[in-house]
Design an enzyme around this catalytic site. Sequence first.
Site, PDB file in Angstrom:
ATOM      1  NE  ARG A   1      -8.864  -2.812  16.718  1.00  0.00           N
ATOM      2  CZ  ARG A   1      -8.518  -2.232  15.568  1.00  0.00           C
ATOM      3  NH1 ARG A   1      -8.915  -2.771  14.426  1.00  0.00           N
ATOM      4  NH2 ARG A   1      -7.793  -1.141  15.538  1.00  0.00           N
TER       5      ARG A   1
ATOM      6  CB  ILE B   1     -18.545   2.178  16.694  1.00  0.00           C
ATOM      7  CG1 ILE B   1     -19.100   2.929  15.469  1.00  0.00           C
ATOM      8  CG2 ILE B   1     -17.744   3.097  17.601  1.00  0.00           C
ATOM      9  CD1 ILE B   1     -20.024   4.098  15.814  1.00  0.00           C
TER      10      ILE B   1
ATOM     11  CE1 TYR C   1      -3.202   2.962   0.663  1.00  0.00           C
ATOM     12  CE2 TYR C   1      -2.745   2.758   3.016  1.00  0.00           C
ATOM     13  CZ  TYR C   1      -3.361   3.417   1.970  1.00  0.00           C
ATOM     14  OH  TYR C   1      -4.122   4.523   2.221  1.00  0.00           O
TER      15      TYR C   1
ATOM     16  CE1 TYR D   1       3.918  -3.154  11.818  1.00  0.00           C
ATOM     17  CE2 TYR D   1       2.561  -1.608  13.047  1.00  0.00           C
ATOM     18  CZ  TYR D   1       3.357  -1.901  11.955  1.00  0.00           C
ATOM     19  OH  TYR D   1       3.582  -0.952  11.004  1.00  0.00           O
TER      20      TYR D   1
HETATM   21  N1  UFG Z   1     -12.260   0.717  14.249  1.00  0.00           N
HETATM   22  C1  UFG Z   1     -13.629   0.537  14.442  1.00  0.00           C
HETATM   23  N2  UFG Z   1     -14.255  -0.374  13.650  1.00  0.00           N
HETATM   24  C2  UFG Z   1     -13.617  -1.085  12.688  1.00  0.00           C
HETATM   25  C3  UFG Z   1     -12.222  -0.899  12.509  1.00  0.00           C
HETATM   26  C4  UFG Z   1     -11.577   0.019  13.315  1.00  0.00           C
HETATM   27  O1  UFG Z   1     -14.252   1.164  15.300  1.00  0.00           O
HETATM   28  O2  UFG Z   1     -14.274  -1.908  12.028  1.00  0.00           O
HETATM   29  C5  UFG Z   1     -11.566   1.713  15.092  1.00  0.00           C
HETATM   30  C6  UFG Z   1     -10.422   1.143  15.871  1.00  0.00           C
HETATM   31  O3  UFG Z   1     -10.874   0.631  17.104  1.00  0.00           O
HETATM   32  C7  UFG Z   1      -9.516   2.369  16.024  1.00  0.00           C
HETATM   33  C8  UFG Z   1      -9.771   3.185  14.750  1.00  0.00           C
HETATM   34  O4  UFG Z   1     -11.004   2.677  14.231  1.00  0.00           O
HETATM   35  O5  UFG Z   1      -9.933   3.115  17.107  1.00  0.00           O
HETATM   36  C9  UFG Z   1      -8.692   2.993  13.712  1.00  0.00           C
HETATM   37  O6  UFG Z   1      -8.470   1.621  13.538  1.00  0.00           O
HETATM   38  P1  UFG Z   1      -7.544   1.016  12.384  1.00  0.00           P
HETATM   39  O7  UFG Z   1      -7.589  -0.468  12.529  1.00  0.00           O
HETATM   40  O8  UFG Z   1      -7.930   1.605  11.093  1.00  0.00           O
HETATM   41  O9  UFG Z   1      -6.118   1.571  12.744  1.00  0.00           O
HETATM   42  P2  UFG Z   1      -5.263   1.452  14.104  1.00  0.00           P
HETATM   43  O10 UFG Z   1      -5.306   2.801  14.740  1.00  0.00           O
HETATM   44  O11 UFG Z   1      -5.671   0.317  14.941  1.00  0.00           O
HETATM   45  O12 UFG Z   1      -3.869   1.038  13.528  1.00  0.00           O
HETATM   46  C10 UFG Z   1      -3.043   1.915  12.865  1.00  0.00           C
HETATM   47  C11 UFG Z   1      -2.190   1.177  11.843  1.00  0.00           C
HETATM   48  C12 UFG Z   1      -1.271   0.204  12.522  1.00  0.00           C
HETATM   49  C13 UFG Z   1      -0.468   0.928  13.558  1.00  0.00           C
HETATM   50  C14 UFG Z   1      -1.386   1.659  14.500  1.00  0.00           C
HETATM   51  C15 UFG Z   1      -0.614   2.478  15.470  1.00  0.00           C
HETATM   52  O13 UFG Z   1      -3.006   0.504  10.931  1.00  0.00           O
HETATM   53  O14 UFG Z   1      -0.404  -0.359  11.565  1.00  0.00           O
HETATM   54  O15 UFG Z   1      -2.219   2.534  13.783  1.00  0.00           O
HETATM   55  O16 UFG Z   1      -1.331   2.560  16.640  1.00  0.00           O
HETATM   56  F1  UFG Z   1       0.254   0.055  14.264  1.00  0.00           F
END
Ligand code: UFG
Length: 329
Positions: free
Chosen positions: A282, A207, A11, A141
């Site tokens: 989560r 959410i 990506y 990670y």
């Molecule tokens: N979320 C939801 N519903 C979903 C998916 C995500 O509510 O179906 C929320 C998550 O709980 C989080 C936010 O949306 O609060 C963002 O989630 P992502 O999975 O899109 O991204 P993350 O913040 O978990 O992860 C990102 C990068 C990782 C990195 C991390 C650093 O994708 O590679 O930030 O904290 F490690």
Amino acid sequence: MAVLVLGGAGYIGSHTVYELIDKDEETIVIDNLQTGHLEAVHPKAKFYKGDIRDKEFLDNVFKKEKIDSVIHFAANSVVPESMTDPLKYYDNNLYGTMILLKSMVENGIDKIVFSSTAATYGEPENIPIKETDKTEPINTYGETKLAMEKMFKWVSNAHNIKYVSLRYFNACGAHKSGKIGEAHNPETHLIPLILQVPNNLRENIKIFGDDYDTKDGTCIRDYIHVTDLAQAHILAIEYLKKNNKSDIFNLGNGIGFSVKEIIETARKITGHPIPAIVSPKRPGDPAQLIASSEKAEKILGWKQIYANPEDIIESAWRWHKNHPLGFKN
Ligand code: UFG
């Protein structure tokens, strides 16, 4: 002289290759296509299929090509997977980087920019987060990325290698051409999952928790456009060429948006009601992650172009609307 992009079919890697080629840089891509897509590789880039854990393969590419710098994206990056299969992350991210460094040292390649992450910080002490804040990852990670940074520090100390580590916050959006974008399988990231609803691939978005200590109870993240991230890599290479000095930089917009705000923006852009269902939290999700990117702005001269979520989601929607199944269509 060429730039070698490891993980250039992924990506962020593929978007960086597009920007390099836009700047007429000779670009060579290596990818094992485990999670990357051949279709994402710019047609003007020279492509080698191979794995960074294969030293003979790397040595051959370094010997055959005239390479003066490396941008390293080749890693696994799914946080929940890193918790259930930690050794996969130590193997690909850490061991892979060790082999790469061995090959670079032996072949006299001395400049590298690589992907790090906000996950190196763990639960932040301060908002916005600065590069000098404590790093205590709460997932494998983030731990492997922090270990990579430390490996670079000691190797650079002993050998003539200079590095820039770029700690990304939440990468999102897609290339303006609409030709490449985010395509993970399985998808775990918020924005592409939301956009699966107007694409009729899912009925609603979950959410993950609405009782966090934030303005609307949902998690706050710093969403940074992938093209802005790509530009930072090019500036980092220029920085290494000019200053011959290693450093670490955060890359974010410095503005936080909640999960609910992102969903609302996607409703506006797509014109779809996008039903949302509050679900359990989560594990391992910090309430708030917002970057201070002052250092990258000041030292690298980095400027974000996509500063608001409307522009980011619009660019993502352009890609997902036309490629609901990613590179499969
Ligand atoms: N979320 C939801 N519903 C979903 C998916 C995500 O509510 O179906 C929320 C998550 O709980 C989080 C936010 O949306 O609060 C963002 O989630 P992502 O999975 O899109 O991204 P993350 O913040 O978990 O992860 C990102 C990068 C990782 C990195 C991390 C650093 O994708 O590679 O930030 O904290 F490690």
